[in-house]
Design an enzyme around this catalytic site. Sequence first.
Site, PDB file in Angstrom:
ATOM      1  NE  ARG A 170      22.914  61.934 -13.336  1.00 47.58           N
ATOM      2  CZ  ARG A 170      22.717  60.676 -13.760  1.00 47.58           C
ATOM      3  NH1 ARG A 170      21.947  60.410 -14.803  1.00 47.58           N
ATOM      4  NH2 ARG A 170      23.266  59.662 -13.136  1.00 47.58           N
ATOM      5  CB  SER A 220      27.169  62.199  -7.930  1.00 51.36           C
ATOM      6  OG  SER A 220      27.245  60.861  -7.556  1.00 51.36           O
ATOM      7  CD  GLU A 290      24.548  64.235 -11.167  1.00 58.33           C
ATOM      8  OE1 GLU A 290      25.562  63.602 -11.504  1.00 58.33           O
ATOM      9  OE2 GLU A 290      23.561  63.708 -10.620  1.00 58.33           O
TER      10      GLU A 290
HETATM   11  P1  FAD Z   1      15.415  69.208  -7.145  1.00 55.74           P
HETATM   12  O1  FAD Z   1      16.737  69.031  -6.471  1.00 55.74           O
HETATM   13  O2  FAD Z   1      14.301  69.765  -6.356  1.00 55.74           O
HETATM   14  O3  FAD Z   1      15.630  70.073  -8.446  1.00 55.74           O
HETATM   15  C1  FAD Z   1      16.674  69.765  -9.371  1.00 55.74           C
HETATM   16  C2  FAD Z   1      16.408  70.577 -10.642  1.00 55.74           C
HETATM   17  O4  FAD Z   1      15.211  70.091 -11.229  1.00 55.74           O
HETATM   18  C3  FAD Z   1      16.184  72.048 -10.368  1.00 55.74           C
HETATM   19  O5  FAD Z   1      16.790  72.801 -11.382  1.00 55.74           O
HETATM   20  C4  FAD Z   1      14.668  72.207 -10.394  1.00 55.74           C
HETATM   21  O6  FAD Z   1      14.257  73.490 -10.798  1.00 55.74           O
HETATM   22  C5  FAD Z   1      14.277  71.143 -11.398  1.00 55.74           C
HETATM   23  N1  FAD Z   1      12.938  70.604 -11.155  1.00 55.74           N
HETATM   24  C6  FAD Z   1      12.530  69.853 -10.096  1.00 55.74           C
HETATM   25  N2  FAD Z   1      11.234  69.526 -10.240  1.00 55.74           N
HETATM   26  C7  FAD Z   1      10.821  70.085 -11.405  1.00 55.74           C
HETATM   27  C8  FAD Z   1       9.579  70.103 -12.106  1.00 55.74           C
HETATM   28  N3  FAD Z   1       8.490  69.486 -11.649  1.00 55.74           N
HETATM   29  N4  FAD Z   1       9.516  70.777 -13.278  1.00 55.74           N
HETATM   30  C9  FAD Z   1      10.600  71.411 -13.779  1.00 55.74           C
HETATM   31  N5  FAD Z   1      11.793  71.432 -13.151  1.00 55.74           N
HETATM   32  C10 FAD Z   1      11.901  70.771 -11.990  1.00 55.74           C
HETATM   33  N6  FAD Z   1      20.673  61.353  -8.953  1.00 55.74           N
HETATM   34  C11 FAD Z   1      20.811  60.412  -9.916  1.00 55.74           C
HETATM   35  O7  FAD Z   1      20.565  60.702 -11.089  1.00 55.74           O
HETATM   36  N7  FAD Z   1      21.200  59.139  -9.581  1.00 55.74           N
HETATM   37  C12 FAD Z   1      21.467  58.760  -8.313  1.00 55.74           C
HETATM   38  O8  FAD Z   1      21.793  57.614  -8.066  1.00 55.74           O
HETATM   39  C13 FAD Z   1      21.326  59.738  -7.274  1.00 55.74           C
HETATM   40  N8  FAD Z   1      21.586  59.433  -5.998  1.00 55.74           N
HETATM   41  C14 FAD Z   1      21.437  60.387  -5.029  1.00 55.74           C
HETATM   42  C15 FAD Z   1      21.711  60.050  -3.696  1.00 55.74           C
HETATM   43  C16 FAD Z   1      21.569  60.991  -2.699  1.00 55.74           C
HETATM   44  C17 FAD Z   1      21.869  60.613  -1.274  1.00 55.74           C
HETATM   45  C18 FAD Z   1      21.139  62.303  -3.018  1.00 55.74           C
HETATM   46  C19 FAD Z   1      20.961  63.327  -1.943  1.00 55.74           C
HETATM   47  C20 FAD Z   1      20.878  62.651  -4.329  1.00 55.74           C
HETATM   48  C21 FAD Z   1      21.031  61.696  -5.352  1.00 55.74           C
HETATM   49  N9  FAD Z   1      20.770  62.016  -6.699  1.00 55.74           N
HETATM   50  C22 FAD Z   1      20.918  61.056  -7.663  1.00 55.74           C
HETATM   51  C23 FAD Z   1      20.400  63.390  -7.097  1.00 55.74           C
HETATM   52  C24 FAD Z   1      18.895  63.662  -7.137  1.00 55.74           C
HETATM   53  O9  FAD Z   1      18.167  62.818  -6.267  1.00 55.74           O
HETATM   54  C25 FAD Z   1      18.341  63.538  -8.553  1.00 55.74           C
HETATM   55  O10 FAD Z   1      18.999  64.413  -9.444  1.00 55.74           O
HETATM   56  C26 FAD Z   1      16.844  63.860  -8.603  1.00 55.74           C
HETATM   57  O11 FAD Z   1      16.336  63.538  -9.874  1.00 55.74           O
HETATM   58  C27 FAD Z   1      16.525  65.323  -8.308  1.00 55.74           C
HETATM   59  O12 FAD Z   1      15.126  65.425  -8.084  1.00 55.74           O
HETATM   60  P2  FAD Z   1      14.542  66.502  -7.077  1.00 55.74           P
HETATM   61  O13 FAD Z   1      13.083  66.382  -7.083  1.00 55.74           O
HETATM   62  O14 FAD Z   1      15.219  66.394  -5.759  1.00 55.74           O
HETATM   63  O15 FAD Z   1      14.980  67.827  -7.806  1.00 55.74           O
END
Ligand code: FAD
Length: 297
Positions: A170, A220, A290
Amino acid sequence: MANLIMEFPEIEIKQDEPLMRYTYTHTGGPADWLAFPKSVDEVKTLVTYASAHQLPLTVLGNASNLIVRDGGIEGLTLILTKMDQITVNGDEVVAQAGASYIDTTIAARDHSLTGLEFAAGIPGSVGGAIFMNAGAYGGETKFAASKATILLPDGTIKEMTNEELDFGYRHSSIQENHGIVLDATFKLTPGDRDKIAAKMKELNERRAAKQPLDLPSCGSVFKRPTGYFAGKLIHDAGLQGYTSGGAQVSTKHAGFIVNIDHGTANDYVNVIHHVQETVKKKFGVSLETEVRIIGRN
Ligand code: FAD
């Protein structure tokens, strides 16, 4: 403070926009300014402006790994979901930062490319996946992403290799260099479309069987502590079903906190603290989040 909507009439910008409309938990206060850039140029324009005016800058992808506090986010928030192009060149898939990771896995599948099946159900954006090194079922973004284009805080754009992205659990180097991911390239392997599709279907069925996908959540909440599983510790501590306001430790998957009834970010934070304290007291294990908790109280 200047009115950013008047300053940049060509860019979609909203003032005092409630972020609960965008977050997966359906919680979070307003962004002072929320911009939806559609191109790298628009991102650069906004970042340059924020830096020249000492305006705090926050970047969001799909907001699926975030709790935005109820006081919202100060300054300018960029949400990149309108930069969502996905292109396939041979065995490479190039996706803009705001493209959905799930759509990226579908594009790979449709071009019979294997290597991204693990991400078939990860609801984030490509930028968020790089930032977090998102992973599931033994797969990690680290093993598929060959490079990413990053806008660094000094305004330069750098292509960073997989090694430079320094992926870990992560973790990526973007968490330290505070860059903005603009796009990512996934180097995949030609495979059998039907097998790829079957694998994605199987993983999504496993996910649906274990995770409370019918309720808002942020996935998570806690990182896996060395030698343990966060979900098992929370289950063994008898915390499933623990509720504060409208946020509840999922009865289906102990690692998730679900929004069962108009929960607030504060409810989420209260549940997180209670879980951390209880697990520490019962098992002596510190649970680290996380999910990223950002914004004003
Ligand atoms: P955001 O939530 O929008 O941002 C997360 C962080 O990333 C923030 O600090 C933000 O500033 C930064 N960020 C986002 N985009 C950028 C960018 N372009 N440049 C720089 N920084 C950026 N995660 C897993 O790893 N595995 C799983 O199996 C998993 N399952 C999930 C299931 C569910 C139902 C949910 C709701 C979430 C799950 N996640 C999982 C968590 C999440 O989907 C991941 O961590 C995902 O990678 C986050 O991406 P996001 O675009 O939503 O980021």
